[in-house]
Design a protein around this motif. Structure first.
Motif, PDB file in Angstrom:
ATOM      1  N   ARG A 185     -46.733  61.667  17.362  1.00  9.29           N
ATOM      2  CA  ARG A 185     -47.765  62.648  16.987  1.00  9.29           C
ATOM      3  C   ARG A 185     -47.506  63.200  15.579  1.00  9.29           C
ATOM      4  NH1 ARG A 185     -50.885  65.480  20.554  1.00  9.29           N
ATOM      5  NH2 ARG A 185     -49.433  65.184  22.264  1.00  9.29           N
ATOM      6  N   ALA A 186     -46.246  63.496  15.294  1.00  9.67           N
ATOM      7  CA  ALA A 186     -45.897  64.040  13.973  1.00  9.67           C
ATOM      8  C   ALA A 186     -46.207  63.022  12.882  1.00  9.67           C
ATOM      9  CB  ALA A 186     -44.413  64.423  13.947  1.00  9.67           C
ATOM     10  N   TRP A 187     -45.873  61.748  13.155  1.00  4.48           N
ATOM     11  CA  TRP A 187     -46.188  60.708  12.164  1.00  4.48           C
ATOM     12  C   TRP A 187     -47.709  60.658  11.954  1.00  4.48           C
ATOM     13  CZ3 TRP A 187     -49.459  56.568  12.591  1.00  4.48           C
ATOM     14  CH2 TRP A 187     -49.529  55.737  11.446  1.00  4.48           C
ATOM     15  N   ALA A 188     -48.465  60.651  13.061  1.00  2.00           N
ATOM     16  CA  ALA A 188     -49.926  60.511  12.981  1.00  2.00           C
ATOM     17  C   ALA A 188     -50.529  61.637  12.140  1.00  2.00           C
ATOM     18  CB  ALA A 188     -50.521  60.497  14.385  1.00  2.00           C
ATOM     19  N   GLU A 189     -50.059  62.845  12.370  1.00  5.24           N
ATOM     20  CA  GLU A 189     -50.608  63.995  11.620  1.00  5.24           C
ATOM     21  C   GLU A 189     -50.353  63.832  10.131  1.00  5.24           C
ATOM     22  OE1 GLU A 189     -49.006  67.471  13.529  1.00  5.24           O
ATOM     23  OE2 GLU A 189     -50.325  67.186  15.279  1.00  5.24           O
ATOM     24  N   ARG A 190     -49.169  63.339   9.797  1.00  6.17           N
ATOM     25  CA  ARG A 190     -48.820  63.137   8.382  1.00  6.17           C
ATOM     26  C   ARG A 190     -49.644  62.010   7.772  1.00  6.17           C
ATOM     27  NH1 ARG A 190     -43.578  63.024   9.756  1.00  6.17           N
ATOM     28  NH2 ARG A 190     -43.401  60.785   9.436  1.00  6.17           N
ATOM     29  N   ALA A 191     -49.869  60.945   8.547  1.00  8.47           N
ATOM     30  CA  ALA A 191     -50.427  59.706   8.000  1.00  8.47           C
ATOM     31  C   ALA A 191     -51.946  59.658   8.012  1.00  8.47           C
ATOM     32  CB  ALA A 191     -49.864  58.520   8.778  1.00  8.47           C
ATOM     33  N   GLY A 192     -52.597  60.632   8.662  1.00 10.96           N
ATOM     34  CA  GLY A 192     -54.058  60.623   8.708  1.00 10.96           C
ATOM     35  C   GLY A 192     -54.614  59.827   9.874  1.00 10.96           C
ATOM     36  N   VAL A 204     -45.435  52.904  38.033  1.00 12.48           N
ATOM     37  CA  VAL A 204     -45.222  54.357  38.238  1.00 12.48           C
ATOM     38  C   VAL A 204     -45.202  55.154  36.930  1.00 12.48           C
ATOM     39  CG1 VAL A 204     -43.995  54.066  40.434  1.00 12.48           C
ATOM     40  CG2 VAL A 204     -42.648  54.214  38.342  1.00 12.48           C
ATOM     41  N   GLY A 205     -46.051  54.778  36.007  1.00  9.07           N
ATOM     42  CA  GLY A 205     -46.152  55.557  34.778  1.00  9.07           C
ATOM     43  C   GLY A 205     -44.921  55.464  33.890  1.00  9.07           C
ATOM     44  N   PHE A 206     -44.147  54.414  34.062  1.00  5.88           N
ATOM     45  CA  PHE A 206     -42.917  54.281  33.265  1.00  5.88           C
ATOM     46  C   PHE A 206     -43.230  54.034  31.791  1.00  5.88           C
ATOM     47  CE2 PHE A 206     -39.256  51.790  31.668  1.00  5.88           C
ATOM     48  CZ  PHE A 206     -38.249  52.692  31.929  1.00  5.88           C
ATOM     49  N   PHE A 207     -44.333  53.331  31.536  1.00  2.00           N
ATOM     50  CA  PHE A 207     -44.727  53.029  30.159  1.00  2.00           C
ATOM     51  C   PHE A 207     -45.981  53.811  29.781  1.00  2.00           C
ATOM     52  CE2 PHE A 207     -42.614  49.050  31.564  1.00  2.00           C
ATOM     53  CZ  PHE A 207     -41.525  49.117  30.707  1.00  2.00           C
ATOM     54  N   THR A 208     -46.115  54.090  28.489  1.00  2.00           N
ATOM     55  CA  THR A 208     -47.276  54.817  27.985  1.00  2.00           C
ATOM     56  C   THR A 208     -48.005  53.952  26.955  1.00  2.00           C
ATOM     57  OG1 THR A 208     -46.058  56.891  28.242  1.00  2.00           O
ATOM     58  CG2 THR A 208     -48.023  56.967  26.867  1.00  2.00           C
ATOM     59  N   VAL A 209     -49.331  53.903  27.083  1.00  2.00           N
ATOM     60  CA  VAL A 209     -50.164  53.203  26.094  1.00  2.00           C
ATOM     61  C   VAL A 209     -50.736  54.265  25.154  1.00  2.00           C
ATOM     62  CG1 VAL A 209     -52.140  51.683  25.723  1.00  2.00           C
ATOM     63  CG2 VAL A 209     -50.739  51.411  27.765  1.00  2.00           C
ATOM     64  N   ILE A 210     -50.444  54.115  23.880  1.00  2.00           N
ATOM     65  CA  ILE A 210     -50.796  55.139  22.883  1.00  2.00           C
ATOM     66  C   ILE A 210     -51.820  54.573  21.907  1.00  2.00           C
ATOM     67  CG2 ILE A 210     -49.843  56.574  21.017  1.00  2.00           C
ATOM     68  CD1 ILE A 210     -47.065  55.821  22.646  1.00  2.00           C
ATOM     69  N   ARG A 211     -52.895  55.320  21.716  1.00  2.00           N
ATOM     70  CA  ARG A 211     -53.988  54.877  20.831  1.00  2.00           C
ATOM     71  C   ARG A 211     -54.022  55.782  19.607  1.00  2.00           C
ATOM     72  NH1 ARG A 211     -60.029  55.422  22.717  1.00  2.00           N
ATOM     73  NH2 ARG A 211     -60.752  54.820  20.640  1.00  2.00           N
ATOM     74  N   LEU A 212     -53.881  55.203  18.433  1.00  2.00           N
ATOM     75  CA  LEU A 212     -53.893  55.973  17.178  1.00  2.00           C
ATOM     76  C   LEU A 212     -55.027  55.454  16.304  1.00  2.00           C
ATOM     77  CD1 LEU A 212     -50.060  55.577  16.615  1.00  2.00           C
ATOM     78  CD2 LEU A 212     -51.164  57.767  17.065  1.00  2.00           C
ATOM     79  N   LYS A 213     -55.958  56.340  15.964  1.00  4.37           N
ATOM     80  CA  LYS A 213     -57.142  55.903  15.202  1.00  4.37           C
ATOM     81  C   LYS A 213     -57.048  56.364  13.746  1.00  4.37           C
ATOM     82  CE  LYS A 213     -62.170  55.887  15.419  1.00  4.37           C
ATOM     83  NZ  LYS A 213     -62.232  54.440  15.211  1.00  4.37           N
ATOM     84  N   ASP A 214     -57.361  55.457  12.858  1.00  2.00           N
ATOM     85  CA  ASP A 214     -57.327  55.781  11.426  1.00  2.00           C
ATOM     86  C   ASP A 214     -58.438  56.757  11.066  1.00  2.00           C
ATOM     87  OD1 ASP A 214     -56.890  55.618   8.596  1.00  2.00           O
ATOM     88  OD2 ASP A 214     -58.689  54.372   8.524  1.00  2.00           O
ATOM     89  N   GLU A 215     -58.028  57.901  10.529  1.00  2.00           N
ATOM     90  CA  GLU A 215     -59.021  58.869  10.031  1.00  2.00           C
ATOM     91  C   GLU A 215     -58.627  59.322   8.627  1.00  2.00           C
ATOM     92  OE1 GLU A 215     -59.540  61.950  13.005  1.00  2.00           O
ATOM     93  OE2 GLU A 215     -60.807  60.617  14.207  1.00  2.00           O
ATOM     94  N   ARG A 216     -57.982  58.426   7.881  1.00  2.44           N
ATOM     95  CA  ARG A 216     -57.490  58.800   6.550  1.00  2.44           C
ATOM     96  C   ARG A 216     -58.624  59.210   5.634  1.00  2.44           C
ATOM     97  NH1 ARG A 216     -53.643  53.576   6.102  1.00  2.44           N
ATOM     98  NH2 ARG A 216     -55.448  52.810   7.232  1.00  2.44           N
ATOM     99  N   ALA A 217     -59.737  58.466   5.682  1.00  3.80           N
ATOM    100  CA  ALA A 217     -60.836  58.778   4.761  1.00  3.80           C
ATOM    101  C   ALA A 217     -61.360  60.183   5.030  1.00  3.80           C
ATOM    102  CB  ALA A 217     -61.947  57.750   4.912  1.00  3.80           C
ATOM    103  N   ALA A 218     -61.582  60.491   6.316  1.00  5.07           N
ATOM    104  CA  ALA A 218     -62.129  61.809   6.677  1.00  5.07           C
ATOM    105  C   ALA A 218     -61.162  62.932   6.301  1.00  5.07           C
ATOM    106  CB  ALA A 218     -62.422  61.849   8.173  1.00  5.07           C
TER     107      ALA A 218
END
Ligand SMILES: C[S@@+](CC[C@H](N)C(=O)[O-])C[C@H]1O[C@@H](n2cnc3c(N)ncnc32)[C@H](O)[C@@H]1O
Length: 226
Positions: A185-192, A204-218
Motif C-alpha cells: 500500500r505504501a509503495w502504491a501511494e508513492r508510485a501513483g 483457507v485464505g492463505f494467499f492474497t490476490v492484490i490488484r493495483l491500478k495505474d492512476e499516475r496521470a490522474a
C-alpha cells in the motif's frame, strides 16, 4: 537499502535454489497455487491481452490464460523456465508468445508495453520488492494493472494454524511470513497506483490476490519514459 553485490549474490542463490526445485515443483504446488493463479489470470485479462508474468516459474499458470492472450513469461531461473517451455510445447499453448530469463528488477521491455503485469508468489522473494514494483509500473501502460499473488503473513486464527502446517514448505521456497500488505500500500501511494482490492483466496485464505491500478496521470505523477 541492499548493496548491489549483496543483491547479485542473492539472485544467484535464488536461481540455484529454484534450479533444485524445478524437477519437483509442480508435484508439490500445482493444487495449492491454482486458486490464486486462476484469479490473477482473470483479473489480468480484464485489462487486455498483453500480459507479462514475472517469476513465471515452471509455467503452472500458462494454461489458464485464454487463447486471445499475448503472454510473455520471465523468470530468474533457466531450469524453471525450461519446465515452462516443455508445457508450452506439450500443451500447444499458442497464447505464450515468449519466455526469457530476466530479473524482476531489470525488465528488458520498453515502457508501457503491457496491459497488465502479473507476479505470483514472487514479490517476497525479491531482495528489493519496491524496485521490482517500480519496474512493473514502468512496463505497464497508462490505466493498466499490476496483479500480485502472495502469502502476506497471517494475523491469527485458522490461517495462522494452516501457516504453521505448511511453513516448512513455505520456508523452503523462500516465502516470507512477515511481508505485510501495508508495504505494498505504501509503495502504491508513492508510485501513483491505487490498491483496488486485496482478496484472500483458497486454500483457507492463505494467499492474497492484490490488484493495483495505474492512476499516475490522474495524480500528476510522471510515468517512467525509459
Ligand atoms: C514460488 S515460485 C512461483 C512460480 C510461479 N509464479 C507459480 O505461480 O508457480 C517463485 C519463482 O520466482 C522466481 N524468482 C525469484 N526471484 C526472482 C527475480 N528477482 N526475478 C524473476 N524471477 C524471480 C523463481 O525463480 C521462481 O521460479
Amino acid at each position: 537499502m541492499a548493496r548491489v553485490d549483496d543483491v547479485d549474490s542473492d539472485r544467484i542463490k535464488m536461481s540455484k535454489a529454484y534450479g533444485r526445485w524445478a524437477p519437483i515443483y509442480d508435484a508439490v504446488y500445482v493444487r495449492i497455487l491454482k486458486p490464486g493463479q486462476l484469479e490473477a489470470v482473470r483479473l489480468a485479462m480484464a485489462c487486455g491481452p498483453r500480459i507479462l508474468e514475472v517469476g513465471v516459474g515452471t509455467g503452472l499458470s500458462l494454461g489458464y490464460y485464454p487463447a486471445q492472450a499475448e503472454l510473455i513469461g520471465v523468470d530468474l531461473s533457466k531450469a524453471m523456465l525450461d519446465k515452462a517451455a516443455e508445457k508450452v510445447a506439450a500443451q500447444g499453448l499458442r497464447q505464450v508468445k515468449g519466455l526469457a530469463v530476466m530479473d524482476a528488477c531489470r525488465l528488458g521491455f520498453p515502457a508501457a508495453r503491457f496491459d497488465a503485469v502479473v507476479s505470483q508468489y514472487v514479490i517476497t522473494l525479491v531482495p528489493d520488492p519496491e524496485a521490482a514494483l517500480d519496474e512493473f509500473a514502468r512496463v505497464v501502460r497508462p490505466g493498466g494493472e499490476i496483479v500480485l499473488v502472495n502469502h502476506l503473513g497471517a494475523d491469527g486464527g485458522v490461517v495462522a494454524a494452516f501457516e504453521d502446517l505448511i511453513s516448512p514448505l513455505a520456508r523452503k521456497v523462500g516465502w516470507s511470513t512477515d511481508f505485510r500488505l501495508a508495504r505494498i500500500r505504501a509503495w502504491a501511494e508513492r508510485a501513483g497506483f491505487r490498491l483496488v482490492s486485496a482478496r484472500k483466496v483458497a486454500p483457507v485464505g492463505f494467499f492474497t490476490v492484490i490488484r493495483l491500478k495505474d492512476e499516475r496521470a490522474a495524480q500528476g505523477i510522471a510515468a517512467s519514459a525509459a
